[in-house]
Design a protein around this motif. Sequence first.
Motif, short mmCIF file in Angstrom:
data_model
loop_
_atom_site.label_atom_id
_atom_site.label_comp_id
_atom_site.label_asym_id
_atom_site.label_seq_id
_atom_site.Cartn_x
_atom_site.Cartn_y
_atom_site.Cartn_z
N ILE A 76 0.83 -1.21 0.00
CA ILE A 76 0.00 0.00 0.00
C ILE A 76 0.86 1.25 0.00
O ILE A 76 0.57 2.23 -0.69
CB ILE A 76 -0.95 -0.01 1.21
CG1 ILE A 76 -2.00 -1.09 1.02
CG2 ILE A 76 -1.59 1.34 1.43
CD1 ILE A 76 -2.83 -1.36 2.25
N LEU A 77 1.95 1.24 0.77
CA LEU A 77 2.80 2.42 0.85
C LEU A 77 3.64 2.62 -0.40
O LEU A 77 3.94 3.76 -0.77
CB LEU A 77 3.71 2.32 2.08
CG LEU A 77 3.01 2.42 3.43
CD1 LEU A 77 4.00 2.19 4.56
CD2 LEU A 77 2.31 3.75 3.60
N LEU A 78 4.03 1.56 -1.08
CA LEU A 78 4.88 1.69 -2.25
C LEU A 78 4.10 1.85 -3.56
O LEU A 78 4.66 2.28 -4.56
CB LEU A 78 5.81 0.49 -2.37
CG LEU A 78 6.92 0.43 -1.32
CD1 LEU A 78 7.72 -0.84 -1.48
CD2 LEU A 78 7.82 1.64 -1.44
N VAL A 119 2.59 -0.17 -10.34
CA VAL A 119 2.14 -1.49 -9.93
C VAL A 119 1.36 -2.11 -11.08
O VAL A 119 0.43 -1.51 -11.60
CB VAL A 119 1.26 -1.41 -8.68
CG1 VAL A 119 0.77 -2.78 -8.27
CG2 VAL A 119 2.02 -0.75 -7.54
N TYR A 120 1.77 -3.30 -11.50
CA TYR A 120 1.06 -4.03 -12.54
C TYR A 120 1.18 -5.52 -12.24
O TYR A 120 2.07 -5.94 -11.50
CB TYR A 120 1.61 -3.69 -13.93
CG TYR A 120 3.10 -3.88 -14.08
CD1 TYR A 120 3.60 -5.05 -14.62
CD2 TYR A 120 3.99 -2.90 -13.70
CE1 TYR A 120 4.96 -5.23 -14.76
CE2 TYR A 120 5.36 -3.08 -13.83
CZ TYR A 120 5.83 -4.26 -14.37
OH TYR A 120 7.18 -4.44 -14.50
#
Length: 64
Positions: free
Chosen positions: A29-31, A37-38
Amino acid sequence: MLDGLGRQRPARLHPHVRRLGRLAALAGILLAPIFTVYPQMGVEMILLAFIVVILGGMGSMGAR
């Protein structure tokens, strides 16, 4: 898996696994806002690791 083998699992194992899962979710969640994101984001590293294991030989990884 240990139950299927007839071995007793440690009583403290379950809360630790749950806590580590929460920590991994929090890291994701933080990154996510920082990195793209995929779904296939780890494929390149897995493929590279597979090639290294095949070229290096799986027998050379054992401890002596």
